[in-house]
Design a protein around this motif. Sequence first.
Motif, PDB file in Angstrom:
ATOM      1  N   MET A   1       0.813  -1.211   0.000  1.00 46.34           N
ATOM      2  CA  MET A   1       0.000   0.000   0.000  1.00 46.34           C
ATOM      3  C   MET A   1       0.848   1.262   0.000  1.00 46.34           C
ATOM      4  SD  MET A   1      -2.737   1.248   2.865  1.00 46.34           S
ATOM      5  CE  MET A   1      -3.357   2.922   2.817  1.00 46.34           C
ATOM      6  N   GLU A   2       2.064   1.178   0.632  1.00 48.03           N
ATOM      7  CA  GLU A   2       2.843   2.388   0.850  1.00 48.03           C
ATOM      8  C   GLU A   2       3.166   3.117  -0.441  1.00 48.03           C
ATOM      9  OE1 GLU A   2       6.788   1.987   2.615  1.00 48.03           O
ATOM     10  OE2 GLU A   2       6.211   3.507   4.055  1.00 48.03           O
ATOM     11  N   ARG A   3       3.419   2.354  -1.488  1.00 49.13           N
ATOM     12  CA  ARG A   3       3.805   3.001  -2.737  1.00 49.13           C
ATOM     13  C   ARG A   3       2.614   3.638  -3.452  1.00 49.13           C
ATOM     14  NH1 ARG A   3       8.511   2.923  -4.709  1.00 49.13           N
ATOM     15  NH2 ARG A   3       7.747   3.231  -6.820  1.00 49.13           N
ATOM     16  N   SER A   4       1.415   3.430  -2.962  1.00 54.14           N
ATOM     17  CA  SER A   4       0.248   4.009  -3.617  1.00 54.14           C
ATOM     18  C   SER A   4      -0.419   5.084  -2.775  1.00 54.14           C
ATOM     19  CB  SER A   4      -0.763   2.900  -3.939  1.00 54.14           C
ATOM     20  OG  SER A   4      -1.247   2.300  -2.748  1.00 54.14           O
ATOM     21  N   LEU A   5       0.323   5.677  -1.848  1.00 56.83           N
ATOM     22  CA  LEU A   5      -0.272   6.687  -0.963  1.00 56.83           C
ATOM     23  C   LEU A   5      -0.831   7.868  -1.755  1.00 56.83           C
ATOM     24  CD1 LEU A   5       2.201   6.803   2.067  1.00 56.83           C
ATOM     25  CD2 LEU A   5      -0.052   5.719   1.948  1.00 56.83           C
ATOM     26  N   ARG A   6      -0.094   8.308  -2.755  1.00 55.68           N
ATOM     27  CA  ARG A   6      -0.573   9.445  -3.545  1.00 55.68           C
ATOM     28  C   ARG A   6      -1.856   9.073  -4.298  1.00 55.68           C
ATOM     29  NH1 ARG A   6       3.849  10.980  -6.443  1.00 55.68           N
ATOM     30  NH2 ARG A   6       4.234  12.935  -5.359  1.00 55.68           N
ATOM     31  N   LYS A   7      -1.854   7.930  -4.924  1.00 52.43           N
ATOM     32  CA  LYS A   7      -3.041   7.500  -5.672  1.00 52.43           C
ATOM     33  C   LYS A   7      -4.233   7.332  -4.729  1.00 52.43           C
ATOM     34  CE  LYS A   7      -4.745   3.863  -8.746  1.00 52.43           C
ATOM     35  NZ  LYS A   7      -4.399   2.579  -9.445  1.00 52.43           N
ATOM     36  N   ASN A   8      -3.988   6.746  -3.561  1.00 50.01           N
ATOM     37  CA  ASN A   8      -5.065   6.539  -2.604  1.00 50.01           C
ATOM     38  C   ASN A   8      -5.634   7.871  -2.125  1.00 50.01           C
ATOM     39  OD1 ASN A   8      -6.477   4.348  -1.143  1.00 50.01           O
ATOM     40  ND2 ASN A   8      -5.693   5.381   0.681  1.00 50.01           N
ATOM     41  N   PHE A   9      -4.752   8.820  -1.861  1.00 45.53           N
ATOM     42  CA  PHE A   9      -5.193  10.152  -1.423  1.00 45.53           C
ATOM     43  C   PHE A   9      -6.011  10.845  -2.507  1.00 45.53           C
ATOM     44  CE2 PHE A   9      -4.257  14.722  -1.752  1.00 45.53           C
ATOM     45  CZ  PHE A   9      -4.915  15.181  -0.611  1.00 45.53           C
ATOM     46  N   LEU A  10      -5.503  10.815  -3.735  1.00 43.97           N
ATOM     47  CA  LEU A  10      -6.216  11.487  -4.826  1.00 43.97           C
ATOM     48  C   LEU A  10      -7.569  10.827  -5.095  1.00 43.97           C
ATOM     49  CD1 LEU A  10      -3.233  12.230  -7.238  1.00 43.97           C
ATOM     50  CD2 LEU A  10      -4.503  13.871  -5.831  1.00 43.97           C
ATOM     51  N   ASN A  11      -7.637   9.505  -4.964  1.00 38.73           N
ATOM     52  CA  ASN A  11      -8.928   8.841  -5.088  1.00 38.73           C
ATOM     53  C   ASN A  11      -9.886   9.319  -3.999  1.00 38.73           C
ATOM     54  OD1 ASN A  11      -8.561   7.268  -7.385  1.00 38.73           O
ATOM     55  ND2 ASN A  11      -7.670   5.562  -6.262  1.00 38.73           N
ATOM     56  N   ALA A  12      -9.374   9.442  -2.801  1.00 37.95           N
ATOM     57  CA  ALA A  12     -10.214   9.890  -1.687  1.00 37.95           C
ATOM     58  C   ALA A  12     -10.708  11.309  -1.909  1.00 37.95           C
ATOM     59  CB  ALA A  12      -9.437   9.793  -0.374  1.00 37.95           C
ATOM     60  N   ILE A  13      -9.821  12.173  -2.352  1.00 35.44           N
ATOM     61  CA  ILE A  13     -10.185  13.582  -2.499  1.00 35.44           C
ATOM     62  C   ILE A  13     -11.188  13.783  -3.631  1.00 35.44           C
ATOM     63  CG2 ILE A  13      -8.525  14.562  -4.156  1.00 35.44           C
ATOM     64  CD1 ILE A  13      -8.982  15.862  -0.623  1.00 35.44           C
ATOM     65  N   HIS A  14     -11.189  12.865  -4.596  1.00 38.36           N
ATOM     66  CA  HIS A  14     -12.129  12.967  -5.715  1.00 38.36           C
ATOM     67  C   HIS A  14     -13.362  12.082  -5.535  1.00 38.36           C
ATOM     68  CE1 HIS A  14      -9.630  15.607  -8.056  1.00 38.36           C
ATOM     69  NE2 HIS A  14      -8.604  14.780  -8.008  1.00 38.36           N
ATOM     70  N   GLY A  15     -13.466  11.429  -4.386  1.00 41.73           N
ATOM     71  CA  GLY A  15     -14.652  10.623  -4.112  1.00 41.73           C
ATOM     72  C   GLY A  15     -14.661   9.267  -4.776  1.00 41.73           C
ATOM     73  N   ASN A  16     -13.496   8.760  -5.151  1.00 39.29           N
ATOM     74  CA  ASN A  16     -13.400   7.440  -5.767  1.00 39.29           C
ATOM     75  C   ASN A  16     -13.105   6.372  -4.710  1.00 39.29           C
ATOM     76  OD1 ASN A  16     -13.699   8.688  -8.307  1.00 39.29           O
ATOM     77  ND2 ASN A  16     -11.494   9.074  -8.426  1.00 39.29           N
ATOM     78  N   LEU A  17     -13.153   5.118  -5.102  1.00 35.20           N
ATOM     79  CA  LEU A  17     -12.867   4.031  -4.178  1.00 35.20           C
ATOM     80  C   LEU A  17     -11.418   4.097  -3.703  1.00 35.20           C
ATOM     81  CD1 LEU A  17     -14.683   1.021  -5.904  1.00 35.20           C
ATOM     82  CD2 LEU A  17     -15.404   2.254  -3.842  1.00 35.20           C
ATOM     83  N   VAL A  18     -11.197   3.758  -2.438  1.00 38.12           N
ATOM     84  CA  VAL A  18      -9.847   3.796  -1.868  1.00 38.12           C
ATOM     85  C   VAL A  18      -9.500   2.441  -1.286  1.00 38.12           C
ATOM     86  CG1 VAL A  18      -9.942   6.259  -1.347  1.00 38.12           C
ATOM     87  CG2 VAL A  18     -10.723   4.620   0.366  1.00 38.12           C
ATOM     88  N   ASN A  19      -8.183   2.179  -1.178  1.00 33.57           N
ATOM     89  CA  ASN A  19      -7.723   0.964  -0.503  1.00 33.57           C
ATOM     90  C   ASN A  19      -8.085   1.024   0.974  1.00 33.57           C
ATOM     91  OD1 ASN A  19      -6.526   0.026  -2.876  1.00 33.57           O
ATOM     92  ND2 ASN A  19      -4.637   1.149  -2.447  1.00 33.57           N
ATOM     93  N   ARG A  20      -7.743   2.149   1.580  1.00 33.33           N
ATOM     94  CA  ARG A  20      -8.086   2.453   2.962  1.00 33.33           C
ATOM     95  C   ARG A  20      -8.276   3.958   3.090  1.00 33.33           C
ATOM     96  NH1 ARG A  20      -4.975  -1.122   7.576  1.00 33.33           N
ATOM     97  NH2 ARG A  20      -5.832  -3.132   6.941  1.00 33.33           N
ATOM     98  N   ILE A  21      -9.106   4.372   4.006  1.00 28.23           N
ATOM     99  CA  ILE A  21      -9.290   5.806   4.238  1.00 28.23           C
ATOM    100  C   ILE A  21      -7.942   6.402   4.638  1.00 28.23           C
ATOM    101  CG2 ILE A  21     -10.375   7.498   5.780  1.00 28.23           C
ATOM    102  CD1 ILE A  21     -12.751   5.505   5.983  1.00 28.23           C
ATOM    103  N   PRO A  22      -7.460   7.415   3.931  1.00 23.24           N
ATOM    104  CA  PRO A  22      -6.167   8.003   4.280  1.00 23.24           C
ATOM    105  C   PRO A  22      -6.175   8.576   5.691  1.00 23.24           C
ATOM    106  CG  PRO A  22      -6.878   8.710   2.102  1.00 23.24           C
ATOM    107  CD  PRO A  22      -8.054   8.026   2.730  1.00 23.24           C
ATOM    108  N   ALA A  23      -5.046   8.445   6.376  1.00 27.84           N
ATOM    109  CA  ALA A  23      -4.856   9.022   7.706  1.00 27.84           C
ATOM    110  C   ALA A  23      -3.684   9.988   7.619  1.00 27.84           C
ATOM    111  CB  ALA A  23      -4.595   7.925   8.739  1.00 27.84           C
ATOM    112  N   LEU A  24      -3.963  11.270   7.747  1.00 23.15           N
ATOM    113  CA  LEU A  24      -2.940  12.284   7.503  1.00 23.15           C
ATOM    114  C   LEU A  24      -3.352  13.594   8.153  1.00 23.15           C
ATOM    115  CD1 LEU A  24      -4.499  14.042   5.074  1.00 23.15           C
ATOM    116  CD2 LEU A  24      -3.793  12.074   3.726  1.00 23.15           C
TER     117      LEU A  24
END
Length: 345
Positions: free
Chosen positions: A1-24
């Motif tokens: 998951m670590e290498r996809s933090l940016r993708k996961n964050f951008l998915n979250a910010i745009h309302g798309n499916l995420v691996n896990r809810i970002p914690a930041l």
Amino acid sequence: MERSLRKNFLNAIHGNLVNRIPALSVTQTGTVELMDMTGSAWPEAHSNPEKMAALALAGHEIAGLEAVRYPYCLTVLAETMGCEVNMGTKDIQPSVLSHPFSKGPENLRIPENLLKRGRIPTVLKATEILAARTENGTQIEIPLIAGMEGPLTVFTHLAEVKNCLIWGLKKPDYFKTFMESCTEICIEYANSLFDRGADALCMPDGGLVGSRMMPPSILEDSVKPFYKHLCERVNGPVILHICGDVGDSLRTLSECGFEAISIEEKVSLRVAKEAIGDRARLIGNVSPSRTLLFGTPDTVKAEAKQCLSAGVDILAPGCGIAPRTPLANIRALVEARDEWYEEKE
């Protein structure tokens, strides 16, 4: 998951499916412990791009937050426009001391060389440094969240809070002139940050709205149009962070075009979700003082899990992390998210 933090964050910010809810944290992350561990301390880290970048990166590499957030104050644009600024200390953020346009907007001008003035070059250089450290290839993809004042904050710094409020009611032409100029300043600065590699902007603004001193009509008629203009003109996702109990204003704010809205713990997450709907993502709202600063890792985890269960799209502190916040409490934010998923299985 670590290498996809940016993708996961951008998915979250745009309302798309995420691996896990970002914690930041979308708000400031500089703490005394991180300053001591990196050798990059305030106030020097406000003006030195290498130290600014090193302290910001520590929020991820040492504290474990799933984004890099920088800089650490809301005075960069104010200083650029002529405000005198106290640069603070190791554990006190910079603050504005003077308001050069308290008499009115007659001499208000946007400098032609805005991006070369004050500490703007420092923040832009820090962005380049961080982007180079986190680009594709051998580096981990970490989202870069740049912080900047919003137009209302710039307005109050230039002219004082009381004048902003009075002019909103009695001199709407003054209010409009300031909002026009301050919005254009914010747009130019924001796009320069995106040009240099920022993934998102967090714009703390609207403290007047949260204080309930600003009438709803001023927000609707005199602020909302400029927020919408800013969101249309900025070349990337913008997060509005707003302090205070803004439950009554969230519907209006969510109609401006912000990708996400970050709220503090005074706002009920249930109320916020109902007001925002699907127009923006919801970020928050673990208490930065009661819980992160003065609590324990266990109390941080308990509150964080409550936020997750209430439906936040991104788990984060409800405002800037206090400089004396224990490192263990910051780490507990991400640990709580991981435990929450494990407990659901």
